[in-house]
Design a protein around this motif. Structure first.
Motif, PDB file in Angstrom:
ATOM      1  N   GLU A  63      89.830 -23.073  14.944  1.00  0.00           N
ATOM      2  CA  GLU A  63      91.272 -23.086  14.726  1.00  0.00           C
ATOM      3  C   GLU A  63      91.930 -24.123  15.784  1.00  0.00           C
ATOM      4  O   GLU A  63      92.934 -24.711  15.615  1.00  0.00           O
ATOM      5  N   GLU A  96      97.418 -21.349  12.542  1.00  0.00           N
ATOM      6  CA  GLU A  96      95.894 -21.612  12.948  1.00  0.00           C
ATOM      7  C   GLU A  96      96.011 -20.974  14.544  1.00  0.00           C
ATOM      8  O   GLU A  96      94.978 -20.446  15.019  1.00  0.00           O
ATOM      9  N   HIS A  99      95.713 -17.441  14.361  1.00  0.00           N
ATOM     10  CA  HIS A  99      94.127 -16.974  14.070  1.00  0.00           C
ATOM     11  C   HIS A  99      93.375 -17.213  15.240  1.00  0.00           C
ATOM     12  O   HIS A  99      92.413 -16.296  15.567  1.00  0.00           O
ATOM     13  N   ILE A 174      91.813 -14.055   7.625  1.00  0.00           N
ATOM     14  CA  ILE A 174      91.873 -15.483   8.025  1.00  0.00           C
ATOM     15  C   ILE A 174      91.482 -16.434   6.753  1.00  0.00           C
ATOM     16  O   ILE A 174      92.090 -17.181   6.534  1.00  0.00           O
ATOM     17  N   GLU A 178      93.440 -19.621   5.005  1.00  0.00           N
ATOM     18  CA  GLU A 178      92.966 -20.918   4.911  1.00  0.00           C
ATOM     19  C   GLU A 178      92.947 -21.311   3.321  1.00  0.00           C
ATOM     20  O   GLU A 178      93.325 -22.462   3.032  1.00  0.00           O
TER      21      GLU A 178
HETATM   22 FE   LIG Z   1      93.090 -20.664  10.551  1.00  0.00          FE
END
Ligand SMILES: [Fe+2]
Ligand SMILES: [Fe+2]
Length: 201
Positions: A63, A96, A99, A174, A178
């Motif tokens: 990430e 990101e 995350h 997550i 993505e």
């Molecule tokens: Fe991510």
């Protein structure tokens, strides 16, 4: 871009150490699977949690590398389509980062320590930091990185199964994001290629 990838493959056959793009992805995927297989053998809770923490630290590194790559692309985006694409890069970078925060939080919940050491960050990460030149190249690199994340997170979800449903649910969320990112990038890429076909850049 295809030409660049082929050139890199040739370099690998020649045995050069310079990071060959396609081979690196294979190696990273192989390593991610290897870790999961080792962990799946263990039935003791403590050993299991160590594997989970290690996998989460690899996801954390992935990430962070993605944040850095998207930030680089955001600042370097230029040309007639730059604004819309840069906005997408910036949005992905922020997600990101979110995350990374979720994963780091979960690592501490499991009694582990989030590895934020810049040293070794790239080797812990599943995806790569590729700067790219030009919008299309940047988007392609981001799409490859997303696809690597999708594949390795899907493996993590399968590995976690019912053994750690909380971590699994987090990774599923997550993973879904993505997949959205990859779809955004694919759409951008198609649009840019169409526009390039109509008028010279
Ligand atoms: Fe991510
Ligand atoms: Fe992403």
């Amino acid at each position: 871009m295809e030409r660049k990838a082929q050139a890199s493959k040739t370099e690998t056959r020649d045995g050069q150490a310079a990071s060959p793009f396609l081979s690196d992805i294979k190696e990273l995927r192989r390593r991610a699977r290897e870790h999961i297989e080792q962990g799946a053998v263990t039935s003791a809770y403590r050993a299991d949690i160590e594997t989970v923490i290690r996998l989460l630290n690899e996801a954390l590194a992935t990430e962070i590398v993605c944040v850095l790559r998207y930030k680089r692309h955001y600042y370097m985006a230029s040309g007639i389509h730059a604004q819309a694409v840069a906005e997408e890069f910036q949005e992905h970078a922020a997600e990101e980062q979110g995350h990374a925060d979720q994963i780091a939080e979960r690592i501490t919940q499991l009694g582990g320590e989030p590895n934020l050491n810049p040293e070794g960050l790239l080797s812990r990460s599943h995806s790569e930091y590729v700067e790219g030149d030009g919008l299309i190249s940047m988007i392609q690199e981001d799409l490859v990185a997303e696809r690597i994340a999708i594949e390795s997170y899907a493996e993590m979800v399968r590995y976690l199964g019912e053994n750690d449903p909380t971590t699994r649910r987090m990774m599923e969320e997550i993973l879904a994001k993505e997949e959205e990112h990859a779809d955004d990038l694919r759409t951008l890429l198609e649009r840019l290629r169409q526009d390039e076909g109509v008028r010279p850049d």
